[in-house]
Enzyme design. Structure first.
Site, PDB file in Angstrom:
ATOM      1  CB  SER A 249      56.146  36.337  81.271  1.00 26.65           C
ATOM      2  OG  SER A 249      54.775  36.580  81.270  1.00 26.65           O
ATOM      3  CB  THR A 292      51.697  41.117  85.259  1.00 30.06           C
ATOM      4  OG1 THR A 292      50.561  40.403  85.733  1.00 30.06           O
ATOM      5  CG2 THR A 292      52.876  40.851  86.178  1.00 30.06           C
ATOM      6  CE  LYS A 296      47.976  42.851  83.028  1.00 34.84           C
ATOM      7  NZ  LYS A 296      46.987  41.891  82.563  1.00 34.84           N
ATOM      8  CG  ASP A 333      45.958  40.917  79.054  1.00 35.24           C
ATOM      9  OD1 ASP A 333      46.786  40.011  78.872  1.00 35.24           O
ATOM     10  OD2 ASP A 333      45.913  41.605  80.085  1.00 35.24           O
ATOM     11  N   GLY A 358      37.016  42.960  86.586  1.00 31.02           N
ATOM     12  CA  GLY A 358      38.320  43.562  86.882  1.00 31.02           C
ATOM     13  C   GLY A 358      39.084  43.870  85.603  1.00 31.02           C
TER      14      GLY A 358
HETATM   15  P1  NAP Z   1      41.286  41.754  89.050  1.00 29.82           P
HETATM   16  O1  NAP Z   1      41.500  43.021  88.300  1.00 29.82           O
HETATM   17  O2  NAP Z   1      41.632  41.683  90.483  1.00 29.82           O
HETATM   18  O3  NAP Z   1      39.725  41.370  88.885  1.00 29.82           O
HETATM   19  C1  NAP Z   1      39.195  40.212  89.465  1.00 29.82           C
HETATM   20  C2  NAP Z   1      37.699  40.206  89.303  1.00 29.82           C
HETATM   21  O4  NAP Z   1      37.236  39.005  89.908  1.00 29.82           O
HETATM   22  C3  NAP Z   1      36.986  41.349  90.010  1.00 29.82           C
HETATM   23  O5  NAP Z   1      35.812  41.624  89.329  1.00 29.82           O
HETATM   24  C4  NAP Z   1      36.708  40.738  91.377  1.00 29.82           C
HETATM   25  O6  NAP Z   1      35.610  41.317  92.056  1.00 29.82           O
HETATM   26  C5  NAP Z   1      36.331  39.329  90.983  1.00 29.82           C
HETATM   27  N1  NAP Z   1      36.499  38.409  92.084  1.00 29.82           N
HETATM   28  C6  NAP Z   1      37.606  38.254  92.859  1.00 29.82           C
HETATM   29  N2  NAP Z   1      37.369  37.295  93.797  1.00 29.82           N
HETATM   30  C7  NAP Z   1      36.095  36.872  93.617  1.00 29.82           C
HETATM   31  C8  NAP Z   1      35.272  35.931  94.283  1.00 29.82           C
HETATM   32  N3  NAP Z   1      35.741  35.200  95.307  1.00 29.82           N
HETATM   33  N4  NAP Z   1      34.019  35.738  93.830  1.00 29.82           N
HETATM   34  C9  NAP Z   1      33.543  36.460  92.804  1.00 29.82           C
HETATM   35  N5  NAP Z   1      34.275  37.384  92.135  1.00 29.82           N
HETATM   36  C10 NAP Z   1      35.539  37.586  92.537  1.00 29.82           C
HETATM   37  O7  NAP Z   1      42.087  40.546  88.364  1.00 29.82           O
HETATM   38  P2  NAP Z   1      42.375  40.361  86.803  1.00 29.82           P
HETATM   39  O8  NAP Z   1      43.690  40.943  86.439  1.00 29.82           O
HETATM   40  O9  NAP Z   1      41.192  40.793  86.043  1.00 29.82           O
HETATM   41  O10 NAP Z   1      42.556  38.779  86.707  1.00 29.82           O
HETATM   42  C11 NAP Z   1      41.456  37.908  86.842  1.00 29.82           C
HETATM   43  C12 NAP Z   1      41.874  36.482  86.502  1.00 29.82           C
HETATM   44  O11 NAP Z   1      42.273  36.391  85.139  1.00 29.82           O
HETATM   45  C13 NAP Z   1      43.068  36.012  87.314  1.00 29.82           C
HETATM   46  O12 NAP Z   1      42.853  34.675  87.705  1.00 29.82           O
HETATM   47  C14 NAP Z   1      44.232  36.082  86.346  1.00 29.82           C
HETATM   48  O13 NAP Z   1      45.233  35.134  86.631  1.00 29.82           O
HETATM   49  C15 NAP Z   1      43.534  35.748  85.040  1.00 29.82           C
HETATM   50  N6  NAP Z   1      44.253  36.290  83.871  1.00 29.82           N
HETATM   51  C16 NAP Z   1      44.701  35.406  82.962  1.00 29.82           C
HETATM   52  C17 NAP Z   1      45.353  35.867  81.858  1.00 29.82           C
HETATM   53  C18 NAP Z   1      45.839  34.881  80.832  1.00 29.82           C
HETATM   54  O14 NAP Z   1      46.684  35.234  80.028  1.00 29.82           O
HETATM   55  N7  NAP Z   1      45.338  33.664  80.818  1.00 29.82           N
HETATM   56  C19 NAP Z   1      45.574  37.237  81.649  1.00 29.82           C
HETATM   57  C20 NAP Z   1      45.087  38.123  82.614  1.00 29.82           C
HETATM   58  C21 NAP Z   1      44.416  37.630  83.719  1.00 29.82           C
HETATM   59  P3  NAP Z   1      35.853  42.502  93.121  1.00 29.82           P
HETATM   60  O15 NAP Z   1      36.187  43.710  92.291  1.00 29.82           O
HETATM   61  O16 NAP Z   1      34.568  42.591  93.832  1.00 29.82           O
HETATM   62  O17 NAP Z   1      36.978  42.069  93.989  1.00 29.82           O
END
Ligand code: NAP
Length: 505
Positions: A249, A292, A296, A333, A358
């Site tokens: 960022s 972040t 959040k 987002d 998530g």
């Molecule tokens: P989060 O709230 O921790 O959610 C992650 C999700 O993925 C949960 O449903 C989790 O399941 C699942 N998960 C984690 N490990 C897993 C595995 N090994 N196998 C299957 N499912 C799994 O994280 P988030 O904030 O949503 O972020 C998720 C991804 O999006 C990250 O990689 C982040 O960098 C990316 N992101 C990108 C942007 C962008 O601007 N490009 C913006 C936001 C996020 P459980 O609940 O069972 O753990």
């Protein structure tokens, strides 16, 4: 004045040759350099380096303001020799062309001033104190002690465990000349960048990669944060999170400010304690910030109001600080998902699968549902998938069904495949029956999932698209102007490219 050029490059290497290479790199960026002689492996390397310095100064005098430091181990440096030897090296450094020497209080308090005068009288003295463990509660008193022997400048470096502590360190320099304030520690990084604005006579930055939390490299200090141009009226923005070190960022947002020649800076705040950050908003003059992981959702409790979509999603990634310090939250987002996808496929009436349930999945689900897409959710915990599907009127899908189902778009909202586990993918090739795959991950730029999709002839969208889109939306909320999107995207792509090059080494 110690130097008119206030960003001070810290040159530190184990051998004279590498040290010299760093000096040359430093000179490309600044004209004030601290030479950490104590980092050189032994007396012979120190002598070799100083001989080279002397020759160079003779050939090309006054190219830079040079500060010699040979900090002893007792004071947190690397020099293991005696005080006498330390003074001899510093004296030699002055003869070789250094204007200043930094003498820690541990040494100066053990030496008669007359001795220092005889040995080092030609140079200007910076009397320094370092607190590596924790902030000394009475830093003002330390400053008085340091000034007692009438040095030409004083420097206090103190480990800070909160932003509030880091501001206390900076306050030592307020309205005083020749005081260098160095807040140390990961939490204190923003204060380190803002040190010159707060009156510190210098801001230190290593030429080589940062070696301690909270350090900012010379390149970042000068070009990313432009620390020497920040003034009281510069608008301060930032991103709060934990961890925050890898956030892109600052690269994205500062590129926007620089492209539009705005007097604004964007800093990474390592925030463990939200209240500590909230207390610093007023004193640091923070005008807005990104939020972040892991804040959040928790930030919601501290807002005065929020955008209806952020309230529905239950997460805020953007905060505007309005008059009287009132905090207003948004979720970009959501906007990022739409901007990344709308250009590729018509969303109304489409059927989209989200992997994961998530925080990011929630923003994707709301964005897709609002645009008229049918939302399906597949997560390793069916309960979470069902809960998310329910709030957007969608459907939870069991993983075994994916081989038989077709979707217009599949969106990965799990961290599976993110660096350093780049060889993993959340879905197998036979589960990718769709027109488009959108992976939210942007490290690496081309994930394993996107590679598999590409091989199957499926259109792919990288997480960079969303990252840039959510970030430009933030920039526009804060500034009220149209974001210079291509400059911002270019800066992020360049940073990721450099990272990937470094990782491949
Ligand atoms: P989060 O709230 O921790 O959610 C992650 C999700 O993925 C949960 O449903 C989790 O399941 C699942 N998960 C984690 N490990 C897993 C595995 N090994 N196998 C299957 N499912 C799994 O994280 P988030 O904030 O949503 O972020 C998720 C991804 O999006 C990250 O990689 C982040 O960098 C990316 N992101 C990108 C942007 C962008 O601007 N490009 C913006 C936001 C996020 P459980 O609940 O069972 O753990």
């Amino acid at each position: 004045m110690i130097s008119r050029v206030k960003i001070c490059a810290v040159v530190a290497a184990a051998d004279a040759r590498s040290m010299w290479t760093q000096v040359r790199r430093a000179l490309d960026v600044t004209r004030t350099i601290e030479l950490r002689l104590d980092w050189l492996s032994d007396d012979a390397e120190i002598a070799k380096f100083l001989a080279r310095l002397r020759a160079s100064q003779r050939a090309n005098p006054e190219r830079a303001t040079l500060i010699a430091t040979c900090r002893r181990r007792q004071a947190g440096g690397k020099f293991t020799g005696t005080i006498a030897k330390q003074l001899v090296h510093l004296a030699e450094a002055i003869r070789a062309g250094c204007d200043w020497y930094d003498l820690e209080i541990e040494t100066s308090s053990a030496c008669p001033p007359e001795l220092l005068d005889v040995l080092l009288g030609e140079g200007r003295q910076m009397s320094s104190a370092h607190f590596f463990e924790r902030t000394d509660k009475n830093l003002k008193r330390v400053a008085v002690d340091l000034a007692r022997t009438r040095p030409d400048a004083i420097k206090i470096a103190a480990q800070c465990n909160s932003l509030v502590e880091s501001m206390d360190v900076l306050r030592l320099a307020h309205g005083r000349k020749n005081v260098v304030a160095v807040p140390m520690g990961g939490v204190a990084l923003p204060a380190r960048v803002l040190a010159l604005r707060e009156g510190s006579a210098l801001a230190y930055a290593p030429v080589q990669n940062a070696t301690a939390p909270g350090q900012v490299t010379l390149d970042a200090m000068k070009h990313l944060y432009r620390a020497d141009r920040l003034r009281r009226k510069t608008r301060v923005y930032g991103v709060i999170g934990d961890p925050i070190g890898h956030s892109l960022s600052p690269v994205l947002q500062n590129a926007g400010f620089q492209a539009r020649q705005m007097d604004a800076v964007f800093l990474p705040f390592l925030v463990r304690d939200l209240k500590d950050f909230l207390r610093a908003i007023g004193p640091l003059g923070i005008a807005g910030f990104s939020v972040t992981i892991p804040h959040k959702e928790a930030i919601l409790r501290h807002l005065d109001d929020r955008d209806p979509m952020a309230a529905a999603i239950g997460a805020v990634n953007t905060v505007v600080v309005r008059g009287g310090g009132k905090l207003y939250g948004y979720n970009t987002d959501y906007v990022g998902v739409l901007r990344a996808l709308e250009r590729r496929i018509p969303l109304r009436g489409s059927r989209a699968l989200i992997c994961g349930a998530g925080g990011a999945a929630r923003a994707v689900a709301f964005a897709l549902a609002e645009s008229g897409a049918v939302v399906c959710v597949c997560a390793r915990r069916m309960k979470q998938a069902k809960a998310l599907a329910r709030v957007v009127g969608g459907e939870a899908v069991e993983r075994p069904r994916l081989r038989r189902e077709f979707f217009d778009a599949i969106v990965n909202a799990t961290p599976v495949g993110m660096y350093p586990h780049s060889d993993r993918a959340p879905l197998r090739a036979e589960e990718l029956n769709c027109r488009l795959v959108f992976d939210l991950i942007y490290r690496p730029r081309s994930t394993k999932l996107l590679q598999i999709a590409s091989r199957r002839g499926i259109e792919t969208v990288s997480g960079i698209e969303m990252f840039v889109a959510q970030g430009t939306a933030q920039w526009e909320i804060w500034t009220g102007e149209r974001a210079p999107e291509s400059a911002m995207r270019r800066a992020v792509l360049r940073a990721l490219h450099n990272e990937e090059k470094m990782a491949a080494r």
